[in-house]
Design a protein around this motif. Sequence first.
Motif, PDB file in Angstrom:
ATOM      1  N   GLU A 301       0.809  -1.566  -0.293  1.00 35.06           N
ATOM      2  CA  GLU A 301       0.119   0.203   0.187  1.00 35.06           C
ATOM      3  C   GLU A 301       1.331   1.007   0.086  1.00 35.06           C
ATOM      4  OE1 GLU A 301      -0.829   0.356   5.076  1.00 35.06           O
ATOM      5  OE2 GLU A 301      -2.224  -0.705   3.771  1.00 35.06           O
ATOM      6  N   PRO A 302       0.493   2.539  -0.424  1.00 35.22           N
ATOM      7  CA  PRO A 302       1.018   3.586  -0.514  1.00 35.22           C
ATOM      8  C   PRO A 302       1.715   4.037   0.780  1.00 35.22           C
ATOM      9  CG  PRO A 302      -0.817   4.095  -1.855  1.00 35.22           C
ATOM     10  CD  PRO A 302      -1.340   3.269  -1.092  1.00 35.22           C
ATOM     11  N   LEU A 303       2.863   4.214   0.911  1.00 37.49           N
ATOM     12  CA  LEU A 303       3.982   4.887   1.741  1.00 37.49           C
ATOM     13  C   LEU A 303       2.266   5.974   2.809  1.00 37.49           C
ATOM     14  CD1 LEU A 303       7.177   5.654   0.593  1.00 37.49           C
ATOM     15  CD2 LEU A 303       5.917   3.288   1.767  1.00 37.49           C
ATOM     16  N   THR A 304       2.500   6.354   4.134  1.00 38.40           N
ATOM     17  CA  THR A 304       1.785   7.526   4.497  1.00 38.40           C
ATOM     18  C   THR A 304       2.386   8.698   4.759  1.00 38.40           C
ATOM     19  OG1 THR A 304       2.934   6.676   6.481  1.00 38.40           O
ATOM     20  CG2 THR A 304       1.173   5.972   6.134  1.00 38.40           C
ATOM     21  N   SER A 305       3.444   9.228   4.355  1.00 37.65           N
ATOM     22  CA  SER A 305       4.428  10.295   4.424  1.00 37.65           C
ATOM     23  C   SER A 305       5.334  10.083   2.864  1.00 37.65           C
ATOM     24  CB  SER A 305       4.966  10.627   5.915  1.00 37.65           C
ATOM     25  OG  SER A 305       4.162  10.187   6.952  1.00 37.65           O
ATOM     26  N   VAL A 306       5.748  11.638   3.198  1.00 39.96           N
ATOM     27  CA  VAL A 306       6.699  11.663   1.925  1.00 39.96           C
ATOM     28  C   VAL A 306       8.243  11.460   2.872  1.00 39.96           C
ATOM     29  CG1 VAL A 306       8.109  13.514   0.387  1.00 39.96           C
ATOM     30  CG2 VAL A 306       5.081  12.792   0.360  1.00 39.96           C
ATOM     31  N   HIS A 307       9.176  11.278   2.212  1.00 36.58           N
ATOM     32  CA  HIS A 307      10.726  10.533   2.722  1.00 36.58           C
ATOM     33  C   HIS A 307      11.625  11.568   2.079  1.00 36.58           C
ATOM     34  CE1 HIS A 307       8.483   8.969   6.077  1.00 36.58           C
ATOM     35  NE2 HIS A 307       7.615   8.371   5.134  1.00 36.58           N
ATOM     36  N   HIS A 308      12.501  12.263   1.344  1.00 35.06           N
ATOM     37  CA  HIS A 308      13.442  12.238   1.124  1.00 35.06           C
ATOM     38  C   HIS A 308      14.617  11.246   0.383  1.00 35.06           C
ATOM     39  CE1 HIS A 308      16.540  13.339   4.543  1.00 35.06           C
ATOM     40  NE2 HIS A 308      17.432  12.635   3.020  1.00 35.06           N
ATOM     41  N   GLU A 309      14.248  10.962   1.421  1.00 38.40           N
ATOM     42  CA  GLU A 309      15.661   9.005   1.308  1.00 38.40           C
ATOM     43  C   GLU A 309      14.315   8.033   0.013  1.00 38.40           C
ATOM     44  OE1 GLU A 309      15.447  10.384   5.815  1.00 38.40           O
ATOM     45  OE2 GLU A 309      13.817  10.094   4.144  1.00 38.40           O
ATOM     46  N   LEU A 310      13.793   8.261   0.494  1.00 44.06           N
ATOM     47  CA  LEU A 310      12.424   7.112  -0.699  1.00 44.06           C
ATOM     48  C   LEU A 310      11.918   7.530  -2.099  1.00 44.06           C
ATOM     49  CD1 LEU A 310      11.174   5.498   2.163  1.00 44.06           C
ATOM     50  CD2 LEU A 310      12.912   4.792   1.426  1.00 44.06           C
ATOM     51  N   ASP A 311      12.340   6.988  -3.305  1.00 41.77           N
ATOM     52  CA  ASP A 311      11.988   7.649  -4.510  1.00 41.77           C
ATOM     53  C   ASP A 311      11.118   6.996  -4.521  1.00 41.77           C
ATOM     54  OD1 ASP A 311      14.091   8.088  -3.937  1.00 41.77           O
ATOM     55  OD2 ASP A 311      14.967   7.902  -6.289  1.00 41.77           O
ATOM     56  N   LEU A 312       9.545   7.079  -5.101  1.00 44.22           N
ATOM     57  CA  LEU A 312       8.373   6.761  -5.250  1.00 44.22           C
ATOM     58  C   LEU A 312       8.537   5.928  -7.057  1.00 44.22           C
ATOM     59  CD1 LEU A 312       5.675   7.191  -3.076  1.00 44.22           C
ATOM     60  CD2 LEU A 312       7.011   5.382  -2.483  1.00 44.22           C
ATOM     61  N   VAL A 313       8.399   4.578  -6.949  1.00 43.63           N
ATOM     62  CA  VAL A 313       8.928   4.403  -8.046  1.00 43.63           C
ATOM     63  C   VAL A 313       7.606   3.260  -8.925  1.00 43.63           C
ATOM     64  CG1 VAL A 313      10.731   4.894  -9.267  1.00 43.63           C
ATOM     65  CG2 VAL A 313      11.136   2.985  -8.246  1.00 43.63           C
ATOM     66  N   THR A 314       7.697   1.935  -9.913  1.00 42.95           N
ATOM     67  CA  THR A 314       7.088   0.952 -10.013  1.00 42.95           C
ATOM     68  C   THR A 314       8.056   0.013 -10.754  1.00 42.95           C
ATOM     69  OG1 THR A 314       6.103   2.051 -12.407  1.00 42.95           O
ATOM     70  CG2 THR A 314       5.357   2.185 -10.339  1.00 42.95           C
ATOM     71  N   THR A 315       7.095  -1.559 -10.616  1.00 37.65           N
ATOM     72  CA  THR A 315       8.109  -2.488 -10.648  1.00 37.65           C
ATOM     73  C   THR A 315       7.706  -1.919 -12.504  1.00 37.65           C
ATOM     74  OG1 THR A 315       5.631  -3.702 -11.132  1.00 37.65           O
ATOM     75  CG2 THR A 315       7.317  -3.836  -9.475  1.00 37.65           C
ATOM     76  N   PRO A 316       8.228  -2.451 -13.259  1.00 37.11           N
ATOM     77  CA  PRO A 316       8.073  -2.364 -14.977  1.00 37.11           C
ATOM     78  C   PRO A 316       6.477  -3.296 -15.268  1.00 37.11           C
ATOM     79  CG  PRO A 316       9.638  -4.145 -15.039  1.00 37.11           C
ATOM     80  CD  PRO A 316       9.107  -3.767 -13.509  1.00 37.11           C
ATOM     81  N   ALA A 317       5.707  -3.979 -14.594  1.00 37.21           N
ATOM     82  CA  ALA A 317       4.298  -4.203 -14.903  1.00 37.21           C
ATOM     83  C   ALA A 317       3.238  -2.717 -13.863  1.00 37.21           C
ATOM     84  CB  ALA A 317       3.433  -5.373 -13.862  1.00 37.21           C
ATOM     85  N   GLY A 318       4.344  -1.734 -13.596  1.00 35.78           N
ATOM     86  CA  GLY A 318       3.545  -0.639 -12.998  1.00 35.78           C
ATOM     87  C   GLY A 318       2.968  -0.403 -11.629  1.00 35.78           C
ATOM     88  N   ASP A 319       3.428  -1.958 -10.741  1.00 34.20           N
ATOM     89  CA  ASP A 319       3.111  -1.490  -8.918  1.00 34.20           C
ATOM     90  C   ASP A 319       4.307  -1.101  -8.652  1.00 34.20           C
ATOM     91  OD1 ASP A 319       1.058  -3.372  -9.492  1.00 34.20           O
ATOM     92  OD2 ASP A 319       2.605  -4.947 -10.198  1.00 34.20           O
ATOM     93  N   LEU A 320       3.833  -0.288  -7.595  1.00 31.98           N
ATOM     94  CA  LEU A 320       3.959   0.561  -6.839  1.00 31.98           C
ATOM     95  C   LEU A 320       4.917   0.497  -6.048  1.00 31.98           C
ATOM     96  CD1 LEU A 320       3.910   3.749  -6.305  1.00 31.98           C
ATOM     97  CD2 LEU A 320       2.419   2.995  -3.985  1.00 31.98           C
ATOM     98  N   VAL A 321       6.693   0.959  -6.163  1.00 28.02           N
ATOM     99  CA  VAL A 321       7.802   0.443  -5.000  1.00 28.02           C
ATOM    100  C   VAL A 321       7.854   1.675  -4.772  1.00 28.02           C
ATOM    101  CG1 VAL A 321      10.235  -0.421  -6.054  1.00 28.02           C
ATOM    102  CG2 VAL A 321       7.982  -1.598  -7.477  1.00 28.02           C
ATOM    103  N   ALA A 322       9.057   1.389  -3.137  1.00 24.67           N
ATOM    104  CA  ALA A 322       9.593   2.616  -2.625  1.00 24.67           C
ATOM    105  C   ALA A 322      11.103   1.988  -2.996  1.00 24.67           C
ATOM    106  CB  ALA A 322       9.456   2.365  -1.454  1.00 24.67           C
ATOM    107  N   MET A 323      11.733   3.245  -3.012  1.00 26.51           N
ATOM    108  CA  MET A 323      13.262   2.859  -3.733  1.00 26.51           C
ATOM    109  C   MET A 323      14.549   3.627  -2.999  1.00 26.51           C
ATOM    110  SD  MET A 323      14.743   4.516  -7.262  1.00 26.51           S
ATOM    111  CE  MET A 323      16.269   3.194  -8.608  1.00 26.51           C
ATOM    112  N   VAL A 324      15.090   2.874  -2.315  1.00 27.49           N
ATOM    113  CA  VAL A 324      16.059   3.725  -1.941  1.00 27.49           C
ATOM    114  C   VAL A 324      17.934   3.842  -2.874  1.00 27.49           C
ATOM    115  CG1 VAL A 324      17.754   3.625   0.456  1.00 27.49           C
ATOM    116  CG2 VAL A 324      15.504   2.437   0.711  1.00 27.49           C
ATOM    117  N   HIS A 325      17.635   4.902  -3.221  1.00 31.24           N
ATOM    118  CA  HIS A 325      19.010   4.663  -4.425  1.00 31.24           C
ATOM    119  C   HIS A 325      19.820   5.683  -3.472  1.00 31.24           C
ATOM    120  CE1 HIS A 325      21.120   7.148  -8.302  1.00 31.24           C
ATOM    121  NE2 HIS A 325      20.737   5.641  -8.309  1.00 31.24           N
TER     122      HIS A 325
END
Length: 551
Positions: A301-325
Amino acid sequence: MTQLGRPGDATSDEIRAAIRAGDTTLGIELGSTNIKACLVGPDHTPIASGSHAWENELSDGLWTYSLDDVHAGLQGAYADLVADVEARYGVRPTTFGALGVSAMMHGYLAFDAAGKLLVPFRTWRNTNTGPAAAELSELFGYNIPLRWSIAHLYQAILDDEPHVPQVASFTTLAGYVHRALTGRHVLGVGDASGMFPIDPATKDYDARMLEQFRHLAAAKRPGLRVEGLLPEVLVAGADAGRLTPEGAALLDPTGELQPGVLLCPPEGDAGTGMVATHAVAPRTGNISAGTSIFAMVVLEEPLTSVHHELDLVTTPAGDLVAMVHCNNGASELDAWAGVFGEFAAALGHRSDADAVFGALFAAALDGAPDGGGLLAYNYLAGEPITGLDAGRPLVVRTPDSTLSLANLMRTQIYGAFGTLALGMRVLAGEGVAIDTMFAHGGMFRTAGVAQRLLAAAVGAPVAVGQTAGEGGAWGIAVLAAYSRAVETAGQDGGQDGAAGASLDAYLSERVFADAALDVAEPDAADAAGFQAFLERYSAGLAVQRAAVEAL
């Protein structure tokens, strides 16, 4: 370690027949230091590979690769692959069942209406977009990292760069190569999610944010509609075009490669890493370690807050992913291995790189759980997660620390995971559950070392498969095979079920059903030692900042 089943191998005659029939798929990934090509057989097993080394350059204060180097690198990797195929099987491929292109995500490649590059390619590594990223993050209520393509475009608008009025399209490196091969301005949804935020419900660019950007940009660029500049978004399995005669000639100047090959949607290295590690379902994640290092965790499910440490991207199928880059990955480890390789050679014991890495990584297992009081930073570049615009590689120790080869190497490996672990702490604070993390990249070729220490760093089991060293080139080849399977099933009326199969189901049933995995559980002593190291690492960031200011 837990070891699970191993895939069967096709015979050389079967592989030779598949190559002649074009019953193979080709994946090409443009990484930060190597362009890799991977050919896979009908059973998705890698059967040949090729590579071409390249390096970015700092030009006018910005990291870039020239398009000439892109073209030469593609041709070099493809030619190396063809030579490998011929050496192994005595045949030369002239066609493939499908082809896919992947590359480093993010960055900025802007073109005019005639397809001319307007400014040199600005890679993900650049950190000049701070004002734009901050303003967009505030406007959208959504974290826009410095490296995202929309941040690059808006920074160019803010800086009133003369090329902006001429921009007719912009894309990522994978999108550029794909368009050169097919003529189509499209992008896989995973790569597109690093250009502009994606709405998981529509699997397309977020309509609200597009409208917000239009109003924001209007003050400086009235009439600019960014949706007209962005690539069309496609999900995994889609038909993304066919190899044109010009594209075939670009890839293979010898003229042997025939046009007409199906291409899958071009993807970023994050998406191909998820595929290569079978980490596209919720509660799974993957970690890719190369010049940069990043973790991708598929969210329930979506994150509850915005975090500068985390990007919100997707899988190649379009599902939501939290990315630590993290901008800094294994390059500092490579540098230390180079030093020790030179030392061994000076003593008359010249060894190849794999042997040097193997010895150094093995020594790390004998180090103290906390690294013996040593501290290492792998910051060759700035690191946004820790608020640094520039980096300084450092090894720091107190007088009562224990300097030994084992402690030094354990600390260097810990240092490669340090910033990543800080980002993973944020995910844990959001209550994100992770069943297994899958790891891939060259760091994991030395069995059981980086994998074990990574499990301690992230507090979750870490699995490594036989394809860990293949990485994204194999992942995009699998995505190409998926597009081909969907197309074939559609032509057959969906008789084999592939037309309706999700990407996760395809991977589970056709690619990884018999895959071999080594799984490392977190070791309690290692985990406690890493946490002690991480506290020291966090406190020592003041030293890193002082070094940036002083040097």
